[in-house]
Design a protein around this motif. Structure first.
Motif, PDB file in Angstrom:
ATOM      1  N   ILE A 118      47.452  40.189  52.548  1.00 21.26           N
ATOM      2  CA  ILE A 118      48.467  39.007  51.496  1.00 21.26           C
ATOM      3  C   ILE A 118      46.770  39.449  50.613  1.00 21.26           C
ATOM      4  O   ILE A 118      47.004  39.109  49.448  1.00 21.26           O
ATOM      5  N   LYS A 119      45.832  39.026  51.194  1.00 20.28           N
ATOM      6  CA  LYS A 119      44.840  39.067  49.788  1.00 20.28           C
ATOM      7  C   LYS A 119      43.974  39.708  49.616  1.00 20.28           C
ATOM      8  O   LYS A 119      44.166  40.561  48.121  1.00 20.28           O
ATOM      9  N   ALA A 120      44.063  41.059  50.781  1.00 20.76           N
ATOM     10  CA  ALA A 120      44.166  42.404  49.684  1.00 20.76           C
ATOM     11  C   ALA A 120      44.898  43.146  48.834  1.00 20.76           C
ATOM     12  O   ALA A 120      44.123  43.725  47.849  1.00 20.76           O
ATOM     13  N   TRP A 121      46.168  43.058  49.244  1.00 14.29           N
ATOM     14  CA  TRP A 121      47.210  42.872  48.356  1.00 14.29           C
ATOM     15  C   TRP A 121      47.245  42.711  47.045  1.00 14.29           C
ATOM     16  O   TRP A 121      47.498  42.727  45.949  1.00 14.29           O
ATOM     17  N   ARG A 122      46.863  40.945  46.272  1.00 15.87           N
ATOM     18  CA  ARG A 122      46.479  40.037  45.759  1.00 15.87           C
ATOM     19  C   ARG A 122      45.066  40.878  45.064  1.00 15.87           C
ATOM     20  O   ARG A 122      45.298  41.027  43.438  1.00 15.87           O
ATOM     21  N   LEU A 123      44.022  40.953  45.122  1.00 11.52           N
ATOM     22  CA  LEU A 123      43.137  41.593  44.875  1.00 11.52           C
ATOM     23  C   LEU A 123      42.886  43.188  44.330  1.00 11.52           C
ATOM     24  O   LEU A 123      42.305  42.944  43.265  1.00 11.52           O
ATOM     25  N   GLY A 124      44.167  43.478  45.365  1.00 12.66           N
ATOM     26  CA  GLY A 124      43.725  44.878  44.462  1.00 12.66           C
ATOM     27  C   GLY A 124      44.587  45.035  43.018  1.00 12.66           C
ATOM     28  O   GLY A 124      45.270  46.548  42.404  1.00 12.66           O
ATOM     29  N   SER A 125      45.169  44.196  42.467  1.00 15.50           N
ATOM     30  CA  SER A 125      46.465  44.053  41.716  1.00 15.50           C
ATOM     31  C   SER A 125      45.734  43.448  40.300  1.00 15.50           C
ATOM     32  O   SER A 125      44.891  42.473  40.497  1.00 15.50           O
TER      33      SER A 125
END
Length: 605
Positions: free
Chosen positions: A473-480
């Motif tokens: 989830i962290k990578a998903w959020r940071l990537g947007s």
């Protein structure tokens, strides 16, 4: 008088008058009219202009040569019900019959006896209901049947009348005009006046037909519902040739839209067809709905291609009520007016919803809010536009697949206690711009959310359970490009509720501590061996694959991306590459998103 004699007369007249005034003529695209001469003022011109000039300015020989007899005929009634015969001198080259505002109830019984000599027939203002059989008049030049209660005409009514040049059917009871009524093979009418009629079905083949020479078709002060027969136009073929006049008329839609569709993209397909001539209007009333709005959604040059406007011309909206009497051209000065050109879709719109197409925003708005729904609607109307579906404030708990998901640009599920969204649903929301889940009851996020840009999902203030297993989830959020107004709150066992971006930092520390402690216990020689094996492990796997025969191994992914998943800048860069590859059809495995927490990378590979 036979055609040969008429042709001889034409050449004589052409000789007498042609040097200074008229000459014989046959259009390139149409039929020969041996009794018609063209004025010399039409020369020299391009073929299209020349043909139209001759069609508009040409004169019949009996108007030009006084030596050609042109005498009247008379009507003799045989009973009180309007039955009649024609009487007159039988020695004339051509005849004319004018019998207007009388009690004639049907065409004269002996009309066809004058089939080769009667050239002008004016029966305006009588009681004629049927004109069947009038096509026996082979040389008829002018036909005026205005203000008769004629109930119907077909594509056979005027067939076989090659010399018919002027047709007047003003203010009749004709409701339906079928395909190719005025331009069937063997007929070429230069002037047609159909004003003051109420056409419940008017086929557009009587507006756009294979190029013929004609002057104008006038349908002033009419109510016209255009209809279309299939297969009217073919690419590479010229259509039209003159002017269609629709002054003070009300149309259900422009015939171009009937032929090509209602979206601006489909309307631009007119470039595939050679449409010549023009359509003119003054004070035209148009239903200002989504179909007309699609036309206006282009630019004014596209609009002018459809609507030729005289200097003092005016286009006004006939409906709906909130746009009535609006000057359509004001739209080009105030683009906000375009938002008001909408259509209420009825077919397949759920009974508890409203469905409105709005071309200016390229969308169909479907409002199903506050209806106590327990699921998404099963079906929605067909549309070329994106769909904005508002299902807020209902009782939806599970979101399951429906067939219009790929068309959704907005899905509003706020005010619903949504506890489950299937990964199949999430995978079909590639066109989505906004997903509203405020007030949700999701226990945790499934990995299907990774298929959607995190900045487009609005979770509100309700939290989801987050453990180190959901570190993706962290990578998903940071990537947007997620901003502070759109948080995702994580519920943890040890730290309470935190923003998703910082929730998983403790997972990284624990992983680091455990790895460091393990390395301290391993002998130095083992460290060297592990280091070598780690550096060369992918080479070993590749070498193994060279000497191992494939046994129909099926791979779930095309690309495996290995990178430092503790660096947020690298994560953002990798996710940009991931989305690019995914958009181009590659299945990518990105460990922080698709892998489980503490997975062994060699096993993943």
């Amino acid at each position: 008088m036979n055609v040969l004699k008429v042709t001889v007369i034409i050449h004589i007249v052409s000789f007498v008058f042609g040097v200074n005034e008229f000459h014989s003529w046959k259009s390139e695209s149409g039929l020969e009219k041996p009794n018609l001469l063209c004025t010399n003022s039409c020369l020299p011109r391009e073929a299209d202009d020349y043909d139209r000039c001759c069609a508009c300015e040409g004169k019949p020989i009996w108007q030009l040569d006084p030596s050609i007899s042109y005498l009247p005929l008379f009507v003799e009634y045989v009973n009180t019900f309007g039955r009649s015969n024609i009487v007159g001198n039988d020695s004339s080259s051509f005849y004319w019959l004018v019998h207007e505002n009388e009690r004639m109830g049907r065409l004269p019984d002996n009309l066809c006896e004058f089939n080769n000599t009667l050239v002008t027939l004016k029966l305006k203002g009588n009681r004629i209901q049927s004109i069947e059989g009038i096509n026996c008049l082979n040389v008829l030049d002018i036909l005026d049947l205005s203000e008769n209660p004629i109930s119907s005409i077909t594509n056979e009514t005027f067939s076989g009348m090659p010399n018919l040049r002027v047709l007047l059917l003003v203010n009749t009871n004709i409701k339906t005009v079928g395909p190719n009524t005025f331009m069937k093979a063997g007929t070429e009418i230069f002037f047609t006046d159909l004003s003051n009629n109420n056409f419940e079905s008017y086929d557009v083949s009587n507006v756009y037909f294979k190029r013929r020479a004609f002057c104008n078709i006038t349908m002033a002060s009419c109510n016209i519902t255009f209809a279309k027969a299939e297969g009217i136009l073919q690419p590479g073929v010229q259509y039209g040739g003159g002017e269609v006049v629709l002054n003070n008329s009300t149309l259900n839609q422009h015939p171009f839209q009937l032929l090509f569709g209602s979206s601006i993209e489909s309307l631009r397909n007119i470039n595939q067809y050679e449409l010549i001539g023009k359509m003119t209007y003054e004070k035209l009333d148009i239903p200002c709905d989504c179909n007309f709005g699609a036309l206006l959604f282009g630019d004014i040059e596209v609009f002018k291609r459809f609507y030729y406007l005289p200097i003092d011309g005016l286009y006004t909206c006939s409906s709906p009520e909130h746009l009535k009497n609006l000057n359509v051209l004001n739209v080009f000065n105030d683009s906000s007016l375009l938002d008001m050109f909408v259509c209420h879709k009825q077919n397949f719109c759920p009974s508890v919803c409203t469905c409105i197409e709005q071309p200016s925003r390229y969308r169909m708005i479907v409002d199903c809010s506050n209806q106590n729904l327990t699921s998404l609607p099963t079906y929605l109307p067909e549309t070329i536009y994106n769909i904005e579906l508002n299902c807020s404030n209902n009782a939806i708990t599970e979101v399951m697949p429906v067939n219009y998901l790929r068309k959704l640009s907005v899905l509003d599920l706020s005010g619903n206690q949504v506890t489950e969204i299937s990964d199949t649903v999430l995978s079909r929301l590639g066109n989505l711009e906004s997903l509203y889940l405020t007030d949700h009851g999701l226990p945790k996020l499934t990995r299907g959310f990774a298929d959607i840009d995190a900045s487009k999902v609005w979770f509100g203030r309700n939290s989801v359970s987050c453990t180190c297993q959901e570190k993706w989830i962290k990578a998903w959020r940071l990537g947007s490009k997620v901003n502070s107004s759109n948080p995702l709150l994580c519920r943890t066992d040890s730290h309470g509720i935190l923003r998703a971006e910082i929730t998983f930092d403790n997972c990284i520390e624990k992983e680091f501590d455990r790895t460091f402690f393990t390395l301290l216990l391993i002998p130095a020689t083992a460290l060297v061996a592990i280091f070598i094996a780690r550096v060369l492990r992918f080479d070993a796997i590749m070498l193994k694959s060279l000497f191992t025969k494939s046994k129909n191994v099926h791979y779930s992914y095309d690309v495996y991306v290995l990178f430092d998943d503790t660096n947020s800048d690298i994560i953002k860069y990798v996710l940009e590459i991931f989305r690019y590859l995914q958009h181009n059809g590659f299945e990518c495995f990105v460990p922080p998103i698709h892998g489980d927490y503490a997975d062994v990378r060699d096993v993943q590979l």
